[in-house]
Enzyme design. Structure first.
Site, short mmCIF file in Angstrom:
data_model
loop_
_atom_site.label_atom_id
_atom_site.label_comp_id
_atom_site.label_asym_id
_atom_site.label_seq_id
_atom_site.Cartn_x
_atom_site.Cartn_y
_atom_site.Cartn_z
N ASP A 121 0.82 -1.21 0.00
CA ASP A 121 0.00 0.00 0.00
C ASP A 121 0.86 1.26 0.00
O ASP A 121 0.33 2.37 -0.09
CB ASP A 121 -0.94 0.01 1.21
CG ASP A 121 -2.16 0.89 0.97
OD1 ASP A 121 -2.71 0.85 -0.16
OD2 ASP A 121 -2.56 1.62 1.88
N ASN A 122 2.17 1.08 0.10
CA ASN A 122 3.08 2.22 0.06
C ASN A 122 3.93 2.22 -1.21
O ASN A 122 5.00 2.82 -1.25
CB ASN A 122 3.99 2.21 1.28
CG ASN A 122 3.23 2.53 2.55
OD1 ASN A 122 2.12 3.05 2.51
ND2 ASN A 122 3.80 2.19 3.70
#
Length: 347
Positions: A121-122
């Site tokens: 998610d990063n």
């Protein structure tokens, strides 16, 4: 903002070091405390980016084929429109993202940046750095450098970052499998066939970047360059030498105004025989980075209401390649008594 408004400005989303990144538009204090590792002043950070699509966005959308297809079409239209003309557009999307991430990771590694929390998610689809709360810059060169308080096993250590990016891209490929082919075996084969894009592009970007950091001409063969770089990194690690200041000093050595470090005499002789360009080195090797002790100093002062250390630090690091009198402390490693540095999501 609509794509037509924002997209022309995506080239502006770069750090002063030239690395693609989301940018801070505003920080607004809420006046309320937030419980992190300790109670901290609460605030809202507003960021700008070419988009906030991440690998995690596709992992979420993969549970619904229609949503997945619409998200992939949006990513292609917004970031990689040429992929729409490919024989397999969604495979071309994967390859474009892999190439963008390869370039980004090489830039991180070349400047000694440690993201700190590289979960899926990063990782953006656009290839911009995002969500780097517990990040820090490596000082003494060591591939095992870890700062994040939650990274107990060194999963996101400096030297592991390219491999972790590859792992994240594998998750991206998994999410895209239903769009690559109707037959799952065929889809897997297509994804596996394209996965080499990341390593090929990363190696090329790293080699090119390191050639520039060393000021070497393009005609220096990689068979000469690669062992030279490998030996240098081994020497830096053995001597616990500051990564950033070493390369800046090396540029001064190329000019004849600084002596090589004692342990590097033989290596320096071979490097100098290749004809390094000191001006090229100064444009590639920063003198000022956000040194960890200075970041901590600025955070502590700002929390107490004094923003001047932050302003002074920003003045230094927003022109990282330009040496300026009176800024010597911003170019120096942390003092010995600073100790081991640990970062948190709230950092």
């Amino acid at each position: 903002p609509p794509r037509s408004t924002l997209f022309p400005y995506t080239t502006l989303f770069r750090s002063a070091l030239g690395v693609p990144t989301t940018r801070s538009l505003a920080v607004v204090s809420t006046g309320q405390p937030v419980q992190r590792e300790t109670p901290l002043p609460g605030a809202v950070l507003t960021r700008v980016a070419s988009s906030h699509l991440r690998v995690g966005s596709f992992q979420f959308a993969a549970h619904n084929l229609d949503l997945l297809r619409r998200l992939a079409d949006h990513a292609i239209a917004r970031h990689y429109p040429a992929a729409a003309e490919a024989a397999v557009p969604y495979l071309a999307l994967f390859e474009a993202v892999a190439a963008a991430q390869a370039s980004l990771l090489a830039q991180w590694m070349l400047i000694g940046f440690v993201h700190g929390v590289m979960n899926t998610d990063n990782m953006t689809i656009s290839g911009e750095t995002i969500d780097y709360g517990p990040c820090a810059f490596m000082e003494a060169y060591d591939p095992d450098t870890v700062f994040s308080s939650i990274d107990f096993w060194g999963r996101y250590a400096y030297g592991n970052q390219p491999a972790i990016a590859g792992w994240n891209l594998a998750r991206f490929a998994e999410a895209l499998l239903p769009l690559l082919a109707d037959n799952i075996e065929e889809a897997i084969a297509l994804a596996e066939g394209s996965f080499g894009v990341f390593r090929t592009q990363y190696d090329a970007a790293w080699t090119s970047g390191m050639r520039t950091k060393l000021g070497l001409p393009a005609d220096v063969d990689t068979k000469v360059l690669t062992p030279l770089v490998d030996e240098l990194l081994n020497l830096l690690q053995a001597g616990k030498v500051d990564y950033t200041s070493f390369f800046r000093r090396l540029g001064q050595t190329a000019r004849g105004v600084a002596e090589p470090l004692a342990a590097f005499d033989e290596w320096t002789s071979r490097w100098q025989a290749l004809g390094p360009d000191a001006d090229l080195m100064d444009r590639a090797n920063p003198i000022y980075i956000p040194r960890n002790h200075l970041v901590e100093e600025a955070l502590t002062a700002a929390t107490a209401g004094d923003l001047e250390p932050l302003r002074q630090l920003l003045t230094a690091v927003t022109a990282p390649y330009d040496e300026r009198p009176g800024r010597e402390r911003y170019a120096s490693p942390a003092p010995d008594d600073f100790g081991a540095y640990q970062t948190f999501c709230g950092t």
